[in-house]
Write a protein that holds these residues in place. Structure first.
Motif, PDB file in Angstrom:
ATOM      1  N   THR A 153      41.099  37.959  46.721  1.00  0.00           N
ATOM      2  CA  THR A 153      40.833  39.167  47.243  1.00  0.00           C
ATOM      3  C   THR A 153      41.196  39.836  48.533  1.00  0.00           C
ATOM      4  OG1 THR A 153      38.891  39.131  45.749  1.00  0.00           O
ATOM      5  CG2 THR A 153      38.852  41.057  47.344  1.00  0.00           C
ATOM      6  N   LEU A 154      41.067  38.596  49.292  1.00  0.00           N
ATOM      7  CA  LEU A 154      41.833  38.932  51.106  1.00  0.00           C
ATOM      8  C   LEU A 154      43.127  39.361  50.625  1.00  0.00           C
ATOM      9  CD1 LEU A 154      41.479  38.991  53.933  1.00  0.00           C
ATOM     10  CD2 LEU A 154      41.780  36.468  53.860  1.00  0.00           C
ATOM     11  N   MET A 155      43.853  38.591  49.938  1.00  0.00           N
ATOM     12  CA  MET A 155      45.083  38.995  49.656  1.00  0.00           C
ATOM     13  C   MET A 155      45.418  40.404  49.004  1.00  0.00           C
ATOM     14  SD  MET A 155      48.260  36.796  47.393  1.00  0.00           S
ATOM     15  CE  MET A 155      49.815  37.600  47.301  1.00  0.00           C
ATOM     16  N   LEU A 156      44.458  40.834  48.125  1.00  0.00           N
ATOM     17  CA  LEU A 156      44.514  41.937  47.683  1.00  0.00           C
ATOM     18  C   LEU A 156      44.207  43.115  48.481  1.00  0.00           C
ATOM     19  CD1 LEU A 156      44.135  44.006  45.191  1.00  0.00           C
ATOM     20  CD2 LEU A 156      41.708  43.433  44.983  1.00  0.00           C
ATOM     21  N   ALA A 157      43.439  42.980  49.568  1.00  0.00           N
ATOM     22  CA  ALA A 157      43.341  43.658  50.737  1.00  0.00           C
ATOM     23  C   ALA A 157      44.471  43.891  51.618  1.00  0.00           C
ATOM     24  CB  ALA A 157      42.100  43.318  51.562  1.00  0.00           C
ATOM     25  N   HIS A 158      45.294  42.850  51.815  1.00  0.00           N
ATOM     26  CA  HIS A 158      46.236  42.970  52.504  1.00  0.00           C
ATOM     27  C   HIS A 158      47.362  43.670  51.843  1.00  0.00           C
ATOM     28  CE1 HIS A 158      45.285  39.268  55.167  1.00  0.00           C
ATOM     29  NE2 HIS A 158      44.454  40.141  55.567  1.00  0.00           N
ATOM     30  N   LEU A 159      47.489  43.481  50.588  1.00  0.00           N
ATOM     31  CA  LEU A 159      48.699  44.271  49.813  1.00  0.00           C
ATOM     32  C   LEU A 159      48.259  45.867  49.889  1.00  0.00           C
ATOM     33  CD1 LEU A 159      48.838  41.859  46.845  1.00  0.00           C
ATOM     34  CD2 LEU A 159      50.466  42.104  48.812  1.00  0.00           C
ATOM     35  N   LEU A 160      47.010  46.129  49.692  1.00  0.00           N
ATOM     36  CA  LEU A 160      46.764  47.512  49.670  1.00  0.00           C
ATOM     37  C   LEU A 160      47.017  48.303  50.897  1.00  0.00           C
ATOM     38  CD1 LEU A 160      43.231  47.409  47.745  1.00  0.00           C
ATOM     39  CD2 LEU A 160      45.508  48.446  46.922  1.00  0.00           C
ATOM     40  N   ALA A 161      46.765  47.440  52.269  1.00  0.00           N
ATOM     41  CA  ALA A 161      46.863  47.830  53.465  1.00  0.00           C
ATOM     42  C   ALA A 161      48.293  48.037  53.651  1.00  0.00           C
ATOM     43  CB  ALA A 161      46.522  47.035  54.638  1.00  0.00           C
ATOM     44  N   ARG A 162      49.180  47.230  53.310  1.00  0.00           N
ATOM     45  CA  ARG A 162      50.694  47.379  53.029  1.00  0.00           C
ATOM     46  C   ARG A 162      51.354  48.274  52.437  1.00  0.00           C
ATOM     47  NH1 ARG A 162      52.823  41.878  51.775  1.00  0.00           N
ATOM     48  NH2 ARG A 162      52.200  41.232  53.873  1.00  0.00           N
ATOM     49  N   ARG A 163      50.486  48.782  51.396  1.00  0.00           N
ATOM     50  CA  ARG A 163      50.885  49.812  50.449  1.00  0.00           C
ATOM     51  C   ARG A 163      51.618  49.425  49.245  1.00  0.00           C
ATOM     52  NH1 ARG A 163      47.008  53.933  51.178  1.00  0.00           N
ATOM     53  NH2 ARG A 163      46.548  53.996  53.500  1.00  0.00           N
ATOM     54  N   ALA A 223      32.009  39.768  54.493  1.00  0.00           N
ATOM     55  CA  ALA A 223      31.747  41.069  54.998  1.00  0.00           C
ATOM     56  C   ALA A 223      33.079  41.540  55.836  1.00  0.00           C
ATOM     57  CB  ALA A 223      30.602  40.942  56.092  1.00  0.00           C
ATOM     58  N   ARG A 224      33.689  40.576  55.975  1.00  0.00           N
ATOM     59  CA  ARG A 224      35.180  41.007  56.730  1.00  0.00           C
ATOM     60  C   ARG A 224      35.914  41.787  55.472  1.00  0.00           C
ATOM     61  NH1 ARG A 224      37.303  36.932  61.072  1.00  0.00           N
ATOM     62  NH2 ARG A 224      38.712  38.560  61.557  1.00  0.00           N
ATOM     63  N   ILE A 225      36.048  40.897  54.609  1.00  0.00           N
ATOM     64  CA  ILE A 225      36.802  41.358  53.694  1.00  0.00           C
ATOM     65  C   ILE A 225      36.470  42.846  52.817  1.00  0.00           C
ATOM     66  CG2 ILE A 225      37.396  40.960  51.001  1.00  0.00           C
ATOM     67  CD1 ILE A 225      37.276  37.989  51.706  1.00  0.00           C
ATOM     68  N   ALA A 226      35.173  43.136  52.858  1.00  0.00           N
ATOM     69  CA  ALA A 226      34.684  44.190  52.406  1.00  0.00           C
ATOM     70  C   ALA A 226      35.031  45.252  53.458  1.00  0.00           C
ATOM     71  CB  ALA A 226      33.281  44.152  52.399  1.00  0.00           C
ATOM     72  N   GLY A 227      34.894  45.182  54.649  1.00  0.00           N
ATOM     73  CA  GLY A 227      35.382  45.962  55.572  1.00  0.00           C
ATOM     74  C   GLY A 227      36.974  46.287  55.451  1.00  0.00           C
ATOM     75  N   LEU A 228      37.784  45.479  55.069  1.00  0.00           N
ATOM     76  CA  LEU A 228      39.078  45.614  54.959  1.00  0.00           C
ATOM     77  C   LEU A 228      39.267  46.495  53.635  1.00  0.00           C
ATOM     78  CD1 LEU A 228      40.778  42.068  55.600  1.00  0.00           C
ATOM     79  CD2 LEU A 228      41.018  44.260  57.129  1.00  0.00           C
ATOM     80  N   LEU A 229      38.534  46.362  52.826  1.00  0.00           N
ATOM     81  CA  LEU A 229      38.887  47.044  51.484  1.00  0.00           C
ATOM     82  C   LEU A 229      38.046  48.604  51.883  1.00  0.00           C
ATOM     83  CD1 LEU A 229      37.889  44.308  48.673  1.00  0.00           C
ATOM     84  CD2 LEU A 229      40.208  45.469  49.126  1.00  0.00           C
ATOM     85  N   ALA A 230      37.467  48.731  52.570  1.00  0.00           N
ATOM     86  CA  ALA A 230      36.551  50.176  52.703  1.00  0.00           C
ATOM     87  C   ALA A 230      37.482  50.961  53.420  1.00  0.00           C
ATOM     88  CB  ALA A 230      35.383  49.896  53.788  1.00  0.00           C
ATOM     89  N   GLN A 231      38.893  50.544  54.339  1.00  0.00           N
ATOM     90  CA  GLN A 231      39.633  51.359  54.751  1.00  0.00           C
ATOM     91  C   GLN A 231      40.435  51.898  53.745  1.00  0.00           C
ATOM     92  OE1 GLN A 231      41.941  48.745  57.593  1.00  0.00           O
ATOM     93  NE2 GLN A 231      39.946  47.962  58.542  1.00  0.00           N
TER      94      GLN A 231
END
Length: 281
Positions: free
Chosen positions: A168-178, A272-280
Protein backbone atom coordinates in the motif's frame (compact mmCIF):
# COMPACT_ATOMS: atom_id res chain seq x y z
CA UNK A 1 -0.06 -52.66 -12.46
CA UNK A 2 -2.10 -49.75 -13.88
CA UNK A 3 -4.73 -48.45 -11.50
CA UNK A 4 -8.24 -47.67 -12.72
CA UNK A 5 -10.25 -46.05 -9.91
CA UNK A 6 -14.01 -45.87 -10.27
CA UNK A 7 -15.15 -42.67 -12.02
CA UNK A 8 -16.52 -39.96 -9.76
CA UNK A 9 -19.36 -37.90 -11.25
CA UNK A 10 -19.24 -34.14 -10.88
CA UNK A 11 -21.58 -31.26 -11.65
CA UNK A 12 -19.99 -31.06 -15.11
CA UNK A 13 -20.83 -34.04 -17.37
CA UNK A 14 -18.61 -32.55 -20.08
CA UNK A 15 -15.63 -32.48 -17.74
CA UNK A 16 -16.39 -36.01 -16.52
CA UNK A 17 -16.38 -37.19 -20.12
CA UNK A 18 -13.07 -35.50 -20.86
CA UNK A 19 -11.50 -36.97 -17.72
CA UNK A 20 -12.65 -40.40 -18.91
CA UNK A 21 -11.03 -39.76 -22.30
CA UNK A 22 -7.78 -38.76 -20.61
CA UNK A 23 -7.84 -41.88 -18.46
CA UNK A 24 -8.38 -44.10 -21.52
CA UNK A 25 -5.68 -42.39 -23.58
CA UNK A 26 -3.19 -42.53 -20.70
CA UNK A 27 -3.64 -46.26 -20.17
CA UNK A 28 -3.11 -46.82 -23.90
CA UNK A 29 0.15 -44.82 -23.96
CA UNK A 30 3.04 -46.98 -22.68
CA UNK A 31 5.42 -44.03 -22.35
CA UNK A 32 3.26 -42.58 -19.58
CA UNK A 33 3.99 -43.82 -16.06
CA UNK A 34 1.38 -41.78 -14.23
CA UNK A 35 -1.32 -39.11 -14.59
CA UNK A 36 -2.54 -36.93 -11.74
CA UNK A 37 -5.46 -34.53 -11.93
CA UNK A 38 -5.64 -31.39 -9.80
CA UNK A 39 -8.01 -28.42 -9.61
CA UNK A 40 -11.76 -28.17 -9.08
CA UNK A 41 -12.60 -31.66 -10.35
CA UNK A 42 -10.47 -33.24 -7.64
CA UNK A 43 -11.96 -31.09 -4.86
CA UNK A 44 -15.59 -31.71 -5.85
CA UNK A 45 -16.15 -28.09 -6.96
CA UNK A 46 -16.30 -28.57 -10.73
CA UNK A 47 -19.09 -26.98 -12.72
CA UNK A 48 -19.88 -26.23 -16.36
CA UNK A 49 -17.13 -23.59 -16.50
CA UNK A 50 -14.31 -25.65 -14.97
CA UNK A 51 -11.01 -26.54 -16.64
CA UNK A 52 -9.25 -29.88 -16.89
CA UNK A 53 -5.82 -29.77 -15.25
CA UNK A 54 -3.32 -32.60 -15.02
CA UNK A 55 0.28 -33.66 -14.54
CA UNK A 56 1.42 -36.33 -17.00
CA UNK A 57 4.54 -38.18 -15.88
CA UNK A 58 6.58 -39.76 -18.65
CA UNK A 59 9.05 -42.57 -18.38
CA UNK A 60 12.56 -41.19 -18.11
CA UNK A 61 13.97 -40.26 -21.49
CA UNK A 62 10.61 -39.51 -23.14
CA UNK A 63 9.77 -36.07 -21.76
CA UNK A 64 11.78 -34.13 -24.36
CA UNK A 65 10.41 -36.01 -27.36
CA UNK A 66 6.80 -36.69 -26.37
CA UNK A 67 4.21 -34.97 -28.59
CA UNK A 68 1.92 -33.49 -25.94
CA UNK A 69 -0.48 -31.66 -28.30
CA UNK A 70 -0.74 -34.75 -30.45
CA UNK A 71 -1.54 -36.94 -27.45
CA UNK A 72 -4.21 -34.52 -26.24
CA UNK A 73 -6.11 -34.77 -29.52
CA UNK A 74 -7.62 -37.90 -27.99
CA UNK A 75 -9.52 -35.54 -25.68
CA UNK A 76 -10.90 -33.37 -28.50
CA UNK A 77 -9.84 -31.16 -31.34
CA UNK A 78 -7.88 -28.13 -30.06
CA UNK A 79 -8.84 -24.60 -31.05
CA UNK A 80 -5.65 -23.46 -29.31
CA UNK A 81 -2.58 -25.23 -27.97
CA UNK A 82 0.43 -23.29 -26.75
CA UNK A 83 3.00 -23.26 -23.97
CA UNK A 84 2.03 -20.47 -21.60
CA UNK A 85 4.23 -18.15 -19.55
CA UNK A 86 4.55 -20.78 -16.81
CA UNK A 87 5.82 -23.47 -19.17
CA UNK A 88 2.49 -25.33 -19.09
CA UNK A 89 0.78 -26.65 -22.22
CA UNK A 90 -2.48 -24.65 -22.36
CA UNK A 91 -5.25 -26.03 -24.56
CA UNK A 92 -8.70 -24.81 -25.55
CA UNK A 93 -10.95 -27.55 -26.94
CA UNK A 94 -12.93 -26.53 -29.98
CA UNK A 95 -16.24 -28.26 -29.25
CA UNK A 96 -17.09 -26.58 -25.93
CA UNK A 97 -14.25 -24.08 -25.30
CA UNK A 98 -13.16 -25.99 -22.22
CA UNK A 99 -9.70 -24.92 -21.10
CA UNK A 100 -6.99 -27.38 -20.17
CA UNK A 101 -3.61 -27.08 -18.49
CA UNK A 102 -1.20 -30.00 -18.84
CA UNK A 103 2.25 -30.46 -17.32
CA UNK A 104 4.49 -33.04 -19.02
CA UNK A 105 7.36 -34.10 -16.77
CA UNK A 106 9.80 -36.95 -16.34
CA UNK A 107 8.38 -39.44 -13.89
CA UNK A 108 11.51 -39.84 -11.79
CA UNK A 109 11.90 -36.30 -10.50
CA UNK A 110 8.30 -35.31 -11.13
CA UNK A 111 6.62 -37.94 -8.97
CA UNK A 112 9.25 -37.52 -6.26
CA UNK A 113 8.27 -33.84 -6.02
CA UNK A 114 4.54 -34.48 -5.54
CA UNK A 115 4.61 -35.07 -1.81
CA UNK A 116 6.35 -31.71 -1.48
CA UNK A 117 3.15 -30.06 -2.67
CA UNK A 118 1.69 -30.24 0.86
CA UNK A 119 0.23 -26.85 1.69
CA UNK A 120 -0.16 -25.98 -2.00
CA UNK A 121 -2.35 -28.76 -3.42
CA UNK A 122 -5.30 -30.44 -1.72
CA UNK A 123 -6.52 -33.83 -2.97
CA UNK A 124 -9.36 -34.95 -0.68
CA UNK A 125 -9.80 -38.12 -2.78
CA UNK A 126 -6.39 -39.07 -4.22
CA UNK A 127 -7.74 -42.32 -5.66
CA UNK A 128 -9.97 -40.27 -7.97
CA UNK A 129 -7.19 -37.82 -8.82
CA UNK A 130 -4.75 -40.55 -9.90
CA UNK A 131 -5.86 -41.61 -13.37
CA UNK A 132 -2.85 -43.81 -14.08
CA UNK A 133 -0.12 -45.27 -11.88
CA UNK A 134 1.98 -48.07 -13.32
CA UNK A 135 4.34 -48.38 -10.36
CA UNK A 136 2.40 -47.30 -7.26
CA UNK A 137 4.75 -44.38 -6.60
CA UNK A 138 2.26 -41.70 -7.68
CA UNK A 139 -0.54 -43.09 -5.51
CA UNK A 140 1.75 -43.12 -2.49
CA UNK A 141 2.83 -39.53 -3.09
CA UNK A 142 -0.72 -38.27 -3.74
CA UNK A 143 -1.94 -39.85 -0.51
CA UNK A 144 0.13 -37.26 1.38
CA UNK A 145 -2.00 -34.43 -0.05
CA UNK A 146 -5.31 -35.31 1.59
CA UNK A 147 -5.02 -32.80 4.44
CA UNK A 148 -6.86 -29.53 3.72
CA UNK A 149 -4.87 -26.34 3.38
CA UNK A 150 -4.68 -24.78 6.85
CA UNK A 151 -2.33 -21.79 7.19
CA UNK A 152 -0.84 -21.20 10.61
CA UNK A 153 -2.80 -18.13 11.79
CA UNK A 154 -0.28 -16.13 13.82
CA UNK A 155 2.60 -16.31 11.38
CA UNK A 156 0.27 -15.82 8.40
CA UNK A 157 -1.46 -12.80 9.94
CA UNK A 158 1.87 -11.15 10.78
CA UNK A 159 3.14 -11.78 7.26
CA UNK A 160 -0.02 -10.40 5.63
CA UNK A 161 -0.02 -7.33 7.84
CA UNK A 162 3.52 -6.53 6.72
CA UNK A 163 2.75 -7.23 3.07
CA UNK A 164 -0.28 -4.95 3.09
CA UNK A 165 1.73 -2.06 4.51
CA UNK A 166 4.55 -2.58 2.02
CA UNK A 167 2.38 -2.75 -1.09
CA UNK A 168 0.00 0.00 0.00
CA UNK A 169 2.95 2.32 0.51
CA UNK A 170 3.97 1.58 -3.07
CA UNK A 171 0.38 2.26 -4.11
CA UNK A 172 0.53 5.68 -2.41
CA UNK A 173 3.77 6.51 -4.20
CA UNK A 174 2.32 5.53 -7.59
CA UNK A 175 -0.73 7.69 -7.02
CA UNK A 176 1.46 10.62 -6.03
CA UNK A 177 3.44 10.13 -9.23
CA UNK A 178 0.16 10.04 -11.19
CA UNK A 179 0.87 6.56 -12.52
CA UNK A 180 -2.80 5.75 -12.24
CA UNK A 181 -2.86 2.72 -14.55
CA UNK A 182 -0.03 1.08 -12.63
CA UNK A 183 -1.64 1.98 -9.29
CA UNK A 184 -4.97 0.56 -10.47
CA UNK A 185 -3.31 -2.75 -11.33
CA UNK A 186 -1.41 -2.88 -8.03
CA UNK A 187 -4.55 -2.22 -5.99
CA UNK A 188 -6.55 -4.99 -7.63
CA UNK A 189 -3.89 -7.57 -8.48
CA UNK A 190 -1.61 -7.34 -5.44
CA UNK A 191 -3.31 -5.62 -2.49
CA UNK A 192 -6.80 -7.11 -2.82
CA UNK A 193 -5.72 -10.80 -2.70
CA UNK A 194 -3.70 -10.12 0.45
CA UNK A 195 -6.71 -8.47 2.09
CA UNK A 196 -8.94 -11.39 1.17
CA UNK A 197 -6.43 -13.82 2.66
CA UNK A 198 -6.28 -11.93 5.94
CA UNK A 199 -10.05 -11.68 5.98
CA UNK A 200 -10.40 -15.42 5.35
CA UNK A 201 -7.91 -16.13 8.11
CA UNK A 202 -9.97 -14.10 10.57
CA UNK A 203 -13.27 -15.63 9.46
CA UNK A 204 -11.98 -19.21 9.45
CA UNK A 205 -12.76 -19.75 5.76
CA UNK A 206 -9.38 -20.79 4.39
CA UNK A 207 -10.49 -23.62 2.09
CA UNK A 208 -9.75 -21.35 -0.90
CA UNK A 209 -6.56 -19.96 0.57
CA UNK A 210 -4.46 -20.12 -2.58
CA UNK A 211 -7.11 -18.33 -4.67
CA UNK A 212 -8.78 -16.14 -2.06
CA UNK A 213 -11.31 -14.57 -4.43
CA UNK A 214 -12.71 -17.99 -5.36
CA UNK A 215 -16.25 -18.47 -4.03
CA UNK A 216 -15.86 -15.34 -1.89
CA UNK A 217 -19.57 -14.68 -2.36
CA UNK A 218 -20.34 -17.92 -0.54
CA UNK A 219 -17.43 -17.99 1.91
CA UNK A 220 -17.40 -14.47 3.35
CA UNK A 221 -20.02 -12.44 5.23
CA UNK A 222 -21.88 -9.73 3.30
CA UNK A 223 -20.20 -7.00 5.34
CA UNK A 224 -16.75 -8.17 4.25
CA UNK A 225 -17.84 -8.36 0.63
CA UNK A 226 -19.08 -4.79 0.90
CA UNK A 227 -15.69 -3.69 2.25
CA UNK A 228 -13.96 -5.53 -0.59
CA UNK A 229 -16.28 -3.91 -3.14
CA UNK A 230 -15.35 -0.46 -1.82
CA UNK A 231 -11.69 -1.18 -2.65
CA UNK A 232 -12.46 -1.63 -6.37
CA UNK A 233 -12.61 1.25 -8.82
CA UNK A 234 -12.56 2.18 -12.50
CA UNK A 235 -9.43 3.78 -13.88
CA UNK A 236 -10.57 7.30 -13.04
CA UNK A 237 -8.44 9.49 -10.77
CA UNK A 238 -11.02 10.43 -8.13
CA UNK A 239 -12.57 6.97 -7.91
CA UNK A 240 -9.17 5.29 -7.78
CA UNK A 241 -7.97 7.47 -4.91
CA UNK A 242 -11.19 6.92 -2.97
CA UNK A 243 -10.83 3.15 -3.44
CA UNK A 244 -7.19 3.28 -2.30
CA UNK A 245 -8.18 5.09 0.90
CA UNK A 246 -11.03 2.62 1.52
CA UNK A 247 -8.65 -0.25 0.87
CA UNK A 248 -6.09 0.97 3.40
CA UNK A 249 -8.77 1.62 6.01
CA UNK A 250 -9.98 -1.97 5.63
CA UNK A 251 -6.41 -3.29 5.76
CA UNK A 252 -5.81 -1.40 9.01
CA UNK A 253 -9.00 -2.72 10.54
CA UNK A 254 -8.14 -6.30 9.56
CA UNK A 255 -4.63 -5.88 10.98
CA UNK A 256 -6.06 -4.50 14.22
CA UNK A 257 -8.49 -7.41 14.47
CA UNK A 258 -5.62 -9.86 13.96
CA UNK A 259 -3.61 -8.06 16.63
CA UNK A 260 -6.51 -8.30 19.06
CA UNK A 261 -6.90 -12.02 18.43
CA UNK A 262 -3.32 -13.22 18.05
CA UNK A 263 -1.13 -10.36 19.26
CA UNK A 264 0.47 -9.90 15.84
CA UNK A 265 2.50 -6.67 15.55
CA UNK A 266 1.02 -3.56 13.96
CA UNK A 267 3.40 -0.69 13.09
CA UNK A 268 0.94 2.06 14.00
CA UNK A 269 3.22 4.99 13.17
CA UNK A 270 3.93 3.63 9.70
CA UNK A 271 0.24 2.88 9.14
CA UNK A 272 -0.64 6.48 10.03
CA UNK A 273 1.98 7.87 7.65
CA UNK A 274 0.66 5.72 4.79
CA UNK A 275 -2.85 6.99 5.52
CA UNK A 276 -1.52 10.55 5.36
CA UNK A 277 0.01 9.95 1.95
CA UNK A 278 -3.23 8.48 0.63
CA UNK A 279 -5.21 11.43 1.98
CA UNK A 280 -3.36 13.78 -0.37
CA UNK A 281 -5.11 14.68 -3.62
Amino acid sequence: MPRTPAPRPSASPALDARVALLRRAAHAEPRLEGVLLYGSWTTGEADAYSDIEAYLFLGDGHADTFDGPGFLRALGRPALAHTNQFGILAVVFEDDLMRGEFHFEEAGAGIAAVEGWQGMVHLPDPDAAVLLDRTGRLTEAAARLTAPLAPEPVESAAHLTGELANWTLMLAHLLARREDARAHNLLHAMVAPLQLKLCRLLRGTTDHWLTPSRAAEQDLPAADLARYTATTAPLAAAALRAAARASWQWSRELAAEAHGRWGTPVPEALHARIAGLLAQD
